[in-house]
Design a protein around this motif. Sequence first.
Motif, short mmCIF file in Angstrom:
data_model
loop_
_atom_site.label_atom_id
_atom_site.label_comp_id
_atom_site.label_asym_id
_atom_site.label_seq_id
_atom_site.Cartn_x
_atom_site.Cartn_y
_atom_site.Cartn_z
N UNK A 79 0.83 -1.21 0.00
CA UNK A 79 0.00 0.00 0.00
C UNK A 79 0.86 1.25 0.00
N UNK A 80 1.93 1.24 0.79
CA UNK A 80 2.85 2.40 0.82
C UNK A 80 3.47 2.62 -0.55
N UNK A 81 3.86 1.52 -1.20
CA UNK A 81 4.48 1.62 -2.52
C UNK A 81 3.52 2.25 -3.53
N UNK A 82 2.25 1.89 -3.41
CA UNK A 82 1.24 2.43 -4.33
C UNK A 82 1.12 3.95 -4.23
N UNK A 83 1.39 4.50 -3.05
CA UNK A 83 1.28 5.96 -2.88
C UNK A 83 2.29 6.72 -3.73
N UNK A 84 3.35 6.01 -4.16
CA UNK A 84 4.35 6.67 -5.03
C UNK A 84 4.38 6.01 -6.41
N UNK A 85 3.27 5.33 -6.75
CA UNK A 85 3.13 4.79 -8.10
C UNK A 85 3.87 3.51 -8.38
N UNK A 86 4.20 2.75 -7.33
CA UNK A 86 4.91 1.49 -7.52
C UNK A 86 4.00 0.31 -7.17
N UNK A 87 3.93 -0.66 -8.06
CA UNK A 87 3.11 -1.86 -7.82
C UNK A 87 4.01 -3.04 -7.45
N UNK A 88 4.27 -3.18 -6.16
CA UNK A 88 5.13 -4.27 -5.69
C UNK A 88 4.45 -5.62 -5.89
N UNK A 89 5.27 -6.61 -6.24
CA UNK A 89 4.75 -7.95 -6.47
C UNK A 89 5.49 -8.95 -5.58
N UNK A 90 5.04 -9.07 -4.31
CA UNK A 90 5.71 -9.98 -3.38
C UNK A 90 5.51 -11.44 -3.75
N UNK A 91 4.48 -11.72 -4.53
CA UNK A 91 4.23 -13.10 -4.96
C UNK A 91 5.39 -13.62 -5.81
N UNK A 92 5.96 -12.75 -6.62
CA UNK A 92 7.02 -13.16 -7.55
C UNK A 92 8.42 -12.94 -6.98
N UNK A 93 8.53 -12.13 -5.95
CA UNK A 93 9.86 -11.80 -5.41
C UNK A 93 10.56 -13.01 -4.82
N UNK A 94 11.87 -13.08 -5.07
CA UNK A 94 12.70 -14.13 -4.51
C UNK A 94 13.86 -13.48 -3.76
N UNK A 95 14.26 -14.07 -2.62
CA UNK A 95 15.42 -13.50 -1.93
C UNK A 95 16.64 -13.57 -2.83
N UNK A 96 17.53 -12.60 -2.72
CA UNK A 96 18.72 -12.57 -3.57
C UNK A 96 19.87 -11.88 -2.87
N UNK A 127 9.07 -4.99 -9.06
CA UNK A 127 7.92 -4.97 -9.96
C UNK A 127 7.85 -6.22 -10.83
N UNK A 128 9.01 -6.64 -11.33
CA UNK A 128 9.03 -7.76 -12.27
C UNK A 128 9.36 -9.10 -11.60
N UNK A 129 9.83 -9.05 -10.34
CA UNK A 129 10.15 -10.29 -9.63
C UNK A 129 11.33 -11.04 -10.21
N UNK A 130 12.30 -10.30 -10.78
CA UNK A 130 13.46 -10.96 -11.39
C UNK A 130 14.49 -11.37 -10.33
N UNK A 131 15.18 -12.46 -10.60
CA UNK A 131 16.18 -12.99 -9.67
C UNK A 131 17.50 -12.25 -9.86
N UNK A 132 17.65 -11.14 -9.17
CA UNK A 132 18.82 -10.28 -9.41
C UNK A 132 20.10 -10.80 -8.76
N UNK A 133 20.04 -12.00 -8.17
CA UNK A 133 21.27 -12.65 -7.72
C UNK A 133 21.85 -13.53 -8.81
N UNK A 134 21.08 -13.71 -9.88
CA UNK A 134 21.47 -14.57 -10.99
C UNK A 134 22.30 -13.79 -12.02
N UNK A 135 23.45 -14.33 -12.38
CA UNK A 135 24.35 -13.62 -13.30
C UNK A 135 23.71 -13.33 -14.65
N UNK A 136 23.00 -14.30 -15.21
CA UNK A 136 22.38 -14.09 -16.52
C UNK A 136 21.33 -12.98 -16.47
N UNK A 137 20.58 -12.94 -15.39
CA UNK A 137 19.57 -11.87 -15.22
C UNK A 137 20.27 -10.52 -15.16
#
Length: 216
Positions: A79-96, A127-137
Motif C-alpha cells: 500500500x505504501x508503494x502504491x502511494x508513489x506509483x509502484x506496484x510491488x509484487x511480493x508473490x514473484x519476489x525471490x530472496x537474492x 515490480x518484475x520479480x526478477x532474480x537479481x542474484x542470478x548472473x544471466x539476469x
Amino acid sequence: MKIEVWSDFVCPFCYIGKRRLEEALEQTGFASQAQVEFKSFELDPNTPKQSDKTMYEVLAEKYGSTVEAAKTMTAGVVEQAKTVGLDYNFEKMKPANTLDAHRLVKWASAQGKAKEANELLLHAYFIEGKAIGNNDVLLDLMESLDLSREEAEKVLNSKEYLADVRIDIAKAGQIGVRGVPFFVINDKYAISGAQPTETFVGALQKVVEEEEGHQA
C-alpha cells in the motif's frame, strides 16, 4: 547540492524512499541542481545468490511467524508503494544476494549510467520479480541499458568494484547507518528511512536557505 543515498536493491523502503526524494526534488524545483549519488549497502550479506524460497517463507523464518502473517505484513508495504506509483509484487519476489548487483551498478556508473542502472535493478526486483542474484539476469539488465554484456561478464567473473562497494558499506558504518534507505544532504543533513515527501521537501529547503544565508 549533493545527496548521498545508501540503499539495497532488495529493500522495499529504499525504492519508496527514492521515489519520495524524487518527488521532493521536483516539488522544490531543485531536481536540476541535485547530484544524487547512490551508495551500496547489503541488508543481509549472508543471503544466498539464489533461493527457491518465497519471500513470504523467508520473512516468516526471519520473524518467527507464519506465512500468512508475512503476507499481512507485506500488504502494508504494498500500500505504501502504491502511494508513489509502484506496484510491488511480493508473490514473484525471490530472496537474492545483492553484492554482484552492487558491483555491476558501480561499473554501469563508470559508464555514465548510474541513475538508469539503480532504477532498473529496483524495478526488476520489486515490480518484475526478477532474480537479481542470478548472473544471466544481471547481464540481461545491463545489456538492456546498451552496455556491453561481455564487459559486464568480465566484471562479474572478477573482483572488480568490490572495493568500491566495501568502501560504501564501511562509510555507512562510520556515520552510524543502521538501516536503509539513508540520505545525507551536503554532508550535513541526514534522513533515515522512507520518510514522507514533506520531510524531504523541508530538509531540501532548509539546506538551500542555509547555503544562501552563508553566501549572503
